[in-house]
Scaffold this motif. Structure first.
Motif, mmCIF file in Angstrom:
data_model
loop_
_atom_site.group_PDB
_atom_site.id
_atom_site.type_symbol
_atom_site.label_atom_id
_atom_site.label_comp_id
_atom_site.label_asym_id
_atom_site.label_seq_id
_atom_site.Cartn_x
_atom_site.Cartn_y
_atom_site.Cartn_z
ATOM 1 N N THR A 103 44.978 -0.205 74.004
ATOM 2 C CA THR A 103 45.636 0.139 75.277
ATOM 3 C C THR A 103 47.149 0.244 75.064
ATOM 4 O O THR A 103 47.681 -0.304 74.100
ATOM 5 C CB THR A 103 45.368 -0.911 76.373
ATOM 6 O OG1 THR A 103 45.948 -2.147 75.975
ATOM 7 C CG2 THR A 103 43.885 -1.098 76.622
ATOM 8 N N ASP B 122 43.243 3.797 75.288
ATOM 9 C CA ASP B 122 42.273 3.558 76.362
ATOM 10 C C ASP B 122 43.005 3.291 77.675
ATOM 11 O O ASP B 122 44.173 2.892 77.658
ATOM 12 C CB ASP B 122 41.462 2.312 75.974
ATOM 13 C CG ASP B 122 40.094 2.262 76.633
ATOM 14 O OD1 ASP B 122 39.771 3.142 77.443
ATOM 15 O OD2 ASP B 122 39.344 1.314 76.317
ATOM 16 N N ASP B 123 42.332 3.475 78.776
ATOM 17 C CA ASP B 123 42.860 3.130 80.104
ATOM 18 C C ASP B 123 44.230 3.755 80.333
ATOM 19 O O ASP B 123 45.103 3.146 80.966
ATOM 20 C CB ASP B 123 42.978 1.596 80.281
ATOM 21 C CG ASP B 123 41.680 0.880 79.971
ATOM 22 O OD1 ASP B 123 40.611 1.525 80.016
ATOM 23 O OD2 ASP B 123 41.718 -0.326 79.670
ATOM 24 N N ASN C 121 36.368 -1.007 71.059
ATOM 25 C CA ASN C 121 37.617 -1.487 71.644
ATOM 26 C C ASN C 121 38.204 -2.610 70.797
ATOM 27 O O ASN C 121 37.488 -3.483 70.323
ATOM 28 C CB ASN C 121 37.343 -2.029 73.057
ATOM 29 C CG ASN C 121 36.840 -0.939 73.981
ATOM 30 O OD1 ASN C 121 37.613 -0.153 74.510
ATOM 31 N ND2 ASN C 121 35.524 -0.868 74.137
#
Ligand code: C2E
Ligand code: MG
Ligand code: MG
Ligand code: MG
Length: 286
Positions: free
Chosen positions: A152, A180-181, A118
């Motif tokens: 993100t 992501d997410d 990440n």
């Protein structure tokens, strides 16, 4: 009297604020020390193919092995590290450690799998990011395609043009990029199409509730459709139940990640997990 009350309240707030500022300063100092003393570690969570349960990759998730408090989760220190900018050197450690670890696994002759990590907004904005990633890959002899960076939507959309340029230089280097997410941020679909990305990871809140909540299920299905329409791979994170895995497989979701397959594990536990999975295959072929 009201004046006295007001004064007390002001004093109270000042004391509380001072305390909070002190504990933030303490945490910041502790984090800097943690980096120097090597108290960070990555735990590894498997991602498997939805179709066959084959290990495709692992996500490295940051943990702080605190001498008194034990294992501290990223939710407790990443927000402050992002505010102070300390996330940049911590993030550099994560990139280096991920490359070192995947090189060690490759040297052990394990079946090959990818590694994702990440990034935070501060790292994406840092002009040195691509050079840093390139240097770590080279140092450990890791082909860029093995590494995937997770960003993100909100992180990218904040100063989108600049972040898009950074994403292109990373892509030119050959590393994979994933959002992501997905579904929780604010990204415009027009921009999404311009992101040089390979993957969408459906936020685990939708995946977790999809069995109980028809809306979350609809959103999950819609994201899979959207991702595929844009030519992207789609990953569901937070898969905990076999029934959810079956639905995701039917919907042609590409990859699954979640406690059902494995929790984030320290290296020895992940290696044991891997050995256990590989064992039946070895027995069949013998
Ligand atoms: P993320 O990148 O979305 O990572 C997935 C999170 O979901 C992880 O939490 C993982 O433990 C958790 N998870 C995975 N499968 C399941 C499941 O089946 N059920 C449930 N309930 N949870 C599941 P974790 O490790 O606490 O990390 C939280 C967040 O902290 C990460 O979310 C990521 O945004 C951030 N983070 C972690 N490591 C790093 C890092 O090295 N750098 C930066 N910038 N952020 C990091
Ligand atoms: Mg992630
Ligand atoms: Mg994340
Ligand atoms: Mg996520």
């Amino acid at each position: 009297q009201a004046k006295a009350g007001g004064k007390d309240a002001a004093e109270f707030f000042t004391a509380e604020m001072t305390q909070r500022a002190e504990s933030r300063m303490q945490l910041d100092a502790d984090l800097r020390r943690a980096l120097e003393l090597g108290q960070f570690e990555l735990h590894w969570q498997p991602r498997v193919s939805a179709a066959g349960g084959v290990l495709l990759g692992v996500e490295g998730l940051l943990r702080w092995q605190h001498p008194q408090r034990g294992l501290v989760s990223p939710a407790h220190f990443i927000p402050l590290a992002e505010e102070t900018g300390l996330i940049v050197p911590i993030g550099a450690w994560v990139i280096e450690e991920a490359c070192r670890q995947v090189a060690a696994w490759r040297a052990q002759g394990l079946p090959s799998f990818g590694v994702s990590i990440n990034l935070s907004a501060r790292q994406l904005r840092d002009d040195g990011l691509t050079d840093l990633v390139r240097a770590s890959l080279l140092r450990h002899g890791v082909p860029p395609g093995v590494l995937e960076l997770e960003l993100t939507e909100s992180m990218v959309m904040d100063d989108a043009e600049r972040n898009l340029r950074q994403m292109h230089t990373l892509r030119d280097l050959g590393v994979g990029l994933a959002i992501d997410d997905f579904g929780t941020g604010y990204s415009s679909l027009a921009y999404l199409n311009r992101f040089p990305i390979d993957k969408l990871k459906i936020d685990r809140s939708f995946v977790h509730d999809m069995l109980a909540d028809p809306t979350d299920r609809a959103i999950t299905m819609a994201i899979i459709g959207l991702g595929h329409a844009l030519g992207l791979q789609v990953v569901a994170e937070g898969v905990e139940e076999p029934r959810a895995a079956a639905l995701l497989r039917e919907a042609r979701c590409d990859e699954l990640q979640g406690y059902l397959f494995g929790r984030p594990m320290p290296v020895p536990a992940f290696e044991a997990w891997l050995a256990e999975r590989e064992a039946p295959v070895t027995r069949v072929t013998v």
